[in-house]
Design an enzyme around this catalytic site. Structure first.
Site, PDB file in Angstrom:
ATOM      1  N   ASN A  10       0.855  -1.185   0.000  1.00  0.00           N
ATOM      2  CA  ASN A  10       0.000   0.000   0.000  1.00  0.00           C
ATOM      3  C   ASN A  10       0.893   1.238   0.000  1.00  0.00           C
ATOM      4  OD1 ASN A  10      -1.917   1.976   0.386  1.00  0.00           O
ATOM      5  ND2 ASN A  10      -2.437   1.379   2.472  1.00  0.00           N
ATOM      6  N   LYS A  12      -0.006   4.253  -0.221  1.00  0.00           N
ATOM      7  CA  LYS A  12      -0.694   5.384   0.418  1.00  0.00           C
ATOM      8  C   LYS A  12      -0.537   6.640  -0.457  1.00  0.00           C
ATOM      9  CE  LYS A  12      -0.208   3.144   4.872  1.00  0.00           C
ATOM     10  NZ  LYS A  12      -0.047   3.291   6.331  1.00  0.00           N
ATOM     11  N   HIS A  96      -9.343   0.617   5.210  1.00  0.00           N
ATOM     12  CA  HIS A  96      -8.085   0.918   5.896  1.00  0.00           C
ATOM     13  C   HIS A  96      -8.344   1.865   7.067  1.00  0.00           C
ATOM     14  CE1 HIS A  96      -4.006   2.280   6.669  1.00  0.00           C
ATOM     15  NE2 HIS A  96      -3.600   1.204   6.012  1.00  0.00           N
ATOM     16  N   GLU A 168      -5.063  -5.301  10.678  1.00  0.00           N
ATOM     17  CA  GLU A 168      -4.102  -4.230  10.905  1.00  0.00           C
ATOM     18  C   GLU A 168      -4.418  -3.520  12.212  1.00  0.00           C
ATOM     19  OE1 GLU A 168      -2.206  -2.562   7.020  1.00  0.00           O
ATOM     20  OE2 GLU A 168      -4.215  -1.749   7.231  1.00  0.00           O
TER      21      GLU A 168
END
Length: 251
Positions: A10, A12, A96, A168
């Site tokens: 990821n 981001k 997320h 996560e």
């Protein structure tokens, strides 16, 4: 049949056309574990570029970082499932913690997005996890179960085959703190039990549950040995050459 190891990167809100091209070209040329599925998730602006570079070797797939739950319309700044289909992007991240916390996305909204993606043929990296306060209050399993239950209300049992669950812990994302192997395995085992009880024994056996939260080349091998850890969702380290070492954690 063993579950295929899965490593997602990821990016981001990081990278440029030049740096993202370089990262994917490096993966194209690197010796990667052929038994591991690799997916990279650049910012939306670079999805088609990433897809073009990845297509050169077909070793890496591309994922969006987000998708909206409506098919089209007046939703400024959002991306629809049909647009991902049109761009031939096969994956999206949904849920997320940065979107849950910063953008106030609810469990129910996230669940609708998961359903929209899967209904449209896009596979989902579905992120769940608890805050430090929730862990210290011994509410980890309660929190992740609530997040999972929201998705279970939207999906058919068969649709879970299109989901990779990414556990996560919020307190471990970008902080340098990492769940111990025991902490990760405990939560992953609880998620697998939830799948067996709430969805089906087949879903429990086949659904990949990956870990995210300050994963690095230093801790990935130990985590990868745990029975219910089927891979990683990697943040900052996916922008570095060490991402190759994480992909090869089981070699």
């Amino acid at each position: 049949m063993p579950r295929q190891f899965f490593v997602g990167g990821n990016f981001k809100m990081n990278g440029t056309a030049e740096s993202i091209t370089a990262i994917i070209k490096n993966l194209n040329e690197a010796k990667l574990d052929e038994t591991t599925e690799v997916v990279v998730s650049p910012p939306a602006l670079y999805l088609t570029l990433a897809q073009q570079v990845a297509d050169e070797k077909k070793k890496v797939a591309v994922s969006s970082q987000n998708v909206f739950d409506k098919p089209n319309g007046a939703f400024t700044g959002e991306i629809s499932v049909s647009q991902l289909q049109d761009a031939k992007i096969p994956w999206t991240i949904i849920g997320h913690s940065e979107r849950r916390v910063i953008l106030k996305e609810t469990d129910e909204f996230i669940a609708r997005k998961v359903k929209a993606a899967i209904d449209g043929g896009i596979s989902v990296i579905f992120c769940i996890g608890e805050t430090l306060e929730e862990r210290e209050a011994d509410k980890t399993i309660e929190v992740v179960t609530k997040q999972l239950n929201a998705a279970a209300k939207e999906l058919t049992k068969e649709q879970w085959s299109k989901v990779v669950i990414a556990y996560e812990p919020v307190w471990a994302i970008g902080t340098g703190k990492v769940a111990t192997t025991q902490q990760a395995q405990e939560v992953h085992a609880a998620i697998r039990k939830w799948l067996a009880d709430a969805i089906s024994p087949e879903a429990s056996e086949n659904t990949r549950i990956i870990y995210g939260g300050s994963v690095s080349e230093k801790n990935c091998r130990e985590l990868a040995q745990e029975r219910d850890v089927d891979g990683f969702l990697v943040g900052g380290a996916s922008l570095k050459p060490a991402f190759v070492d994480i992909i090869n954690a089981r070699l």
